[in-house]
Design a protein around this motif. Structure first.
Motif, PDB file in Angstrom:
ATOM      1  N   ASN A 274      14.704  15.016 -22.948  1.00 58.18           N
ATOM      2  CA  ASN A 274      15.111  13.627 -23.138  1.00 58.18           C
ATOM      3  C   ASN A 274      14.059  12.890 -23.956  1.00 58.18           C
ATOM      4  N   TYR A 275      14.465  12.398 -25.152  1.00 58.10           N
ATOM      5  CA  TYR A 275      13.539  11.647 -26.002  1.00 58.10           C
ATOM      6  C   TYR A 275      13.244  10.259 -25.439  1.00 58.10           C
ATOM      7  N   TYR A 276      14.202   9.722 -24.678  1.00 56.35           N
ATOM      8  CA  TYR A 276      14.092   8.348 -24.152  1.00 56.35           C
ATOM      9  C   TYR A 276      14.197   8.342 -22.628  1.00 56.35           C
ATOM     10  N   PRO A 277      13.166   8.759 -21.922  1.00 56.17           N
ATOM     11  CA  PRO A 277      13.251   8.755 -20.456  1.00 56.17           C
ATOM     12  C   PRO A 277      13.278   7.329 -19.915  1.00 56.17           C
ATOM     13  N   GLY A 278      14.043   7.132 -18.853  1.00 56.62           N
ATOM     14  CA  GLY A 278      14.149   5.808 -18.229  1.00 56.62           C
ATOM     15  C   GLY A 278      12.907   5.468 -17.422  1.00 56.62           C
ATOM     16  N   ILE A 279      12.903   4.258 -16.909  1.00 61.37           N
ATOM     17  CA  ILE A 279      11.748   3.766 -16.157  1.00 61.37           C
ATOM     18  C   ILE A 279      11.499   4.603 -14.910  1.00 61.37           C
ATOM     19  N   ASP A 280      12.563   5.053 -14.256  1.00 65.58           N
ATOM     20  CA  ASP A 280      12.382   5.848 -13.043  1.00 65.58           C
ATOM     21  C   ASP A 280      11.704   7.191 -13.341  1.00 65.58           C
ATOM     22  N   VAL A 281      12.091   7.828 -14.451  1.00 60.59           N
ATOM     23  CA  VAL A 281      11.470   9.100 -14.842  1.00 60.59           C
ATOM     24  C   VAL A 281      10.010   8.871 -15.231  1.00 60.59           C
ATOM     25  N   ARG A 282       9.760   7.794 -15.995  1.00 57.01           N
ATOM     26  CA  ARG A 282       8.386   7.495 -16.418  1.00 57.01           C
ATOM     27  C   ARG A 282       7.484   7.187 -15.221  1.00 57.01           C
ATOM     28  N   GLU A 283       8.020   6.461 -14.244  1.00 62.58           N
ATOM     29  CA  GLU A 283       7.217   6.152 -13.051  1.00 62.58           C
ATOM     30  C   GLU A 283       6.915   7.413 -12.247  1.00 62.58           C
ATOM     31  N   GLU A 284       7.890   8.308 -12.141  1.00 63.79           N
ATOM     32  CA  GLU A 284       7.667   9.573 -11.436  1.00 63.79           C
ATOM     33  C   GLU A 284       6.625  10.426 -12.169  1.00 63.79           C
ATOM     34  N   LEU A 285       6.729  10.477 -13.494  1.00 66.21           N
ATOM     35  CA  LEU A 285       5.726  11.201 -14.289  1.00 66.21           C
ATOM     36  C   LEU A 285       4.339  10.582 -14.110  1.00 66.21           C
ATOM     37  N   ALA A 286       4.282   9.278 -14.075  1.00 60.75           N
ATOM     38  CA  ALA A 286       3.001   8.582 -13.912  1.00 60.75           C
ATOM     39  C   ALA A 286       2.345   8.966 -12.593  1.00 60.75           C
ATOM     40  N   LYS A 287       3.143   9.049 -11.539  1.00 60.68           N
ATOM     41  CA  LYS A 287       2.595   9.455 -10.233  1.00 60.68           C
ATOM     42  C   LYS A 287       2.085  10.891 -10.269  1.00 60.68           C
ATOM     43  N   GLN A 288       2.883  11.778 -10.828  1.00 62.85           N
ATOM     44  CA  GLN A 288       2.525  13.190 -10.845  1.00 62.85           C
ATOM     45  C   GLN A 288       1.333  13.492 -11.754  1.00 62.85           C
ATOM     46  N   LEU A 289       1.249  12.769 -12.882  1.00 60.57           N
ATOM     47  CA  LEU A 289       0.197  13.054 -13.857  1.00 60.57           C
ATOM     48  C   LEU A 289      -1.030  12.157 -13.689  1.00 60.57           C
ATOM     49  N   HIS A 290      -0.967  11.255 -12.710  1.00 58.75           N
ATOM     50  CA  HIS A 290      -2.071  10.317 -12.447  1.00 58.75           C
ATOM     51  C   HIS A 290      -2.407   9.483 -13.694  1.00 58.75           C
ATOM     52  N   LEU A 291      -1.347   8.919 -14.295  1.00 62.78           N
ATOM     53  CA  LEU A 291      -1.491   8.052 -15.462  1.00 62.78           C
ATOM     54  C   LEU A 291      -0.741   6.754 -15.212  1.00 62.78           C
ATOM     55  N   ASP A 292      -1.011   5.744 -16.027  1.00 59.94           N
ATOM     56  CA  ASP A 292      -0.241   4.504 -15.943  1.00 59.94           C
ATOM     57  C   ASP A 292       1.115   4.724 -16.602  1.00 59.94           C
ATOM     58  N   GLU A 293       2.116   4.021 -16.103  1.00 61.19           N
ATOM     59  CA  GLU A 293       3.469   4.159 -16.651  1.00 61.19           C
ATOM     60  C   GLU A 293       3.517   3.712 -18.107  1.00 61.19           C
ATOM     61  N   ASP A 294       2.770   2.673 -18.446  1.00 58.81           N
ATOM     62  CA  ASP A 294       2.799   2.191 -19.833  1.00 58.81           C
ATOM     63  C   ASP A 294       2.163   3.208 -20.791  1.00 58.81           C
ATOM     64  N   ARG A 295       1.190   4.007 -20.308  1.00 53.50           N
ATOM     65  CA  ARG A 295       0.609   5.071 -21.150  1.00 53.50           C
ATOM     66  C   ARG A 295       1.655   6.148 -21.427  1.00 53.50           C
ATOM     67  N   ILE A 296       2.481   6.443 -20.411  1.00 55.63           N
ATOM     68  CA  ILE A 296       3.566   7.430 -20.570  1.00 55.63           C
ATOM     69  C   ILE A 296       4.568   6.897 -21.598  1.00 55.63           C
ATOM     70  N   GLN A 297       4.913   5.635 -21.469  1.00 55.74           N
ATOM     71  CA  GLN A 297       5.874   5.021 -22.390  1.00 55.74           C
ATOM     72  C   GLN A 297       5.355   5.077 -23.828  1.00 55.74           C
ATOM     73  N   ILE A 298       4.087   4.754 -24.017  1.00 60.97           N
ATOM     74  CA  ILE A 298       3.492   4.794 -25.352  1.00 60.97           C
ATOM     75  C   ILE A 298       3.441   6.227 -25.874  1.00 60.97           C
ATOM     76  N   TRP A 299       3.180   7.202 -24.996  1.00 63.68           N
ATOM     77  CA  TRP A 299       3.150   8.598 -25.426  1.00 63.68           C
ATOM     78  C   TRP A 299       4.508   9.002 -25.992  1.00 63.68           C
ATOM     79  N   PHE A 300       5.596   8.648 -25.275  1.00 61.25           N
ATOM     80  CA  PHE A 300       6.940   8.981 -25.751  1.00 61.25           C
ATOM     81  C   PHE A 300       7.255   8.246 -27.053  1.00 61.25           C
ATOM     82  N   GLN A 301       6.820   7.026 -27.144  1.00 60.07           N
ATOM     83  CA  GLN A 301       7.045   6.253 -28.368  1.00 60.07           C
ATOM     84  C   GLN A 301       6.333   6.924 -29.550  1.00 60.07           C
ATOM     85  N   ASN A 302       5.095   7.322 -29.360  1.00 59.08           N
ATOM     86  CA  ASN A 302       4.347   7.998 -30.421  1.00 59.08           C
ATOM     87  C   ASN A 302       4.935   9.365 -30.742  1.00 59.08           C
ATOM     88  N   ARG A 303       5.424  10.055 -29.717  1.00 65.79           N
ATOM     89  CA  ARG A 303       6.015  11.385 -29.926  1.00 65.79           C
ATOM     90  C   ARG A 303       7.308  11.283 -30.734  1.00 65.79           C
TER      91      ARG A 303
END
Length: 165
Positions: free
Chosen positions: A112-141
């Protein structure tokens, strides 16, 4: 008798000074409390407002020139050491992703190129990152994917053009 021009009373000069002034327009010349306030005008010389200028001697002019040069040299010297740090002020430090984090983010990106907020928040918990960093990573990718797609199309057109000639 005062003439009215757009609500301004009498614009004729009095004692060689025009009545049509900023202070008159703002109504600052009509009260005693405003006369006591000295306007802040850093561009005006303190001596110029006095009505007379005292000529400086040659030694005084040289002293002023030397002080100005010394001040300018000091200012340029300190600025040269401050410039590399100015970009950093007010910025957050760059996030360094681990190879495991990038691997997981890439695997999600393939699905999924555009993960929703729920997926990003779950990734943030698992990867120990902020949700906005995950969002920016997908945007840059996504930007990287778009750029690589554009480059591959350019290479295909270039290759076809070279083969035709």
């Amino acid at each position: 008798m005062a003439s009215l021009i757009y609500g301004v009373k009498d614009v004729r000069p009095v004692d060689g000074k025009p009545i049509f002034t900023i202070d008159r327009i703002l109504g600052l010349d009509e009260g005693e409390q405003y006369r006591k306030i000295k306007p802040y005008r850093p561009w005006a010389d303190s001596e110029a407002g006095q009505g007379h200028v005292v000529p400086k001697t040659k030694e005084a002019l040289e002293k002023d020139t030397n002080e100005k040069e010394r001040t300018l040299t000091t200012q340029l010297f300190t600025e040269s050491y401050q410039k590399p740090l100015k970009w950093y002020i007010g910025r957050r430090p760059r996030t360094a992703f681990t190879s495991l984090q990038i691997e997981i983010l890439e695997s999600i990106f393939q699905v999924n190129y555009y993960p929703g907020i729920d997926v990003r928040e779950e990734l943030a918990k698992q990867l120990h990152l902020d949700e906005d960093r995950i969002q920016i990573w997908f945007q840059n990718r996504r930007a990287k994917l778009k750029r690589s797609h554009r480059e591959s199309q350019f290479l295909m057109v270039k290759k076809a053009f070279v083969e035709d000639n």
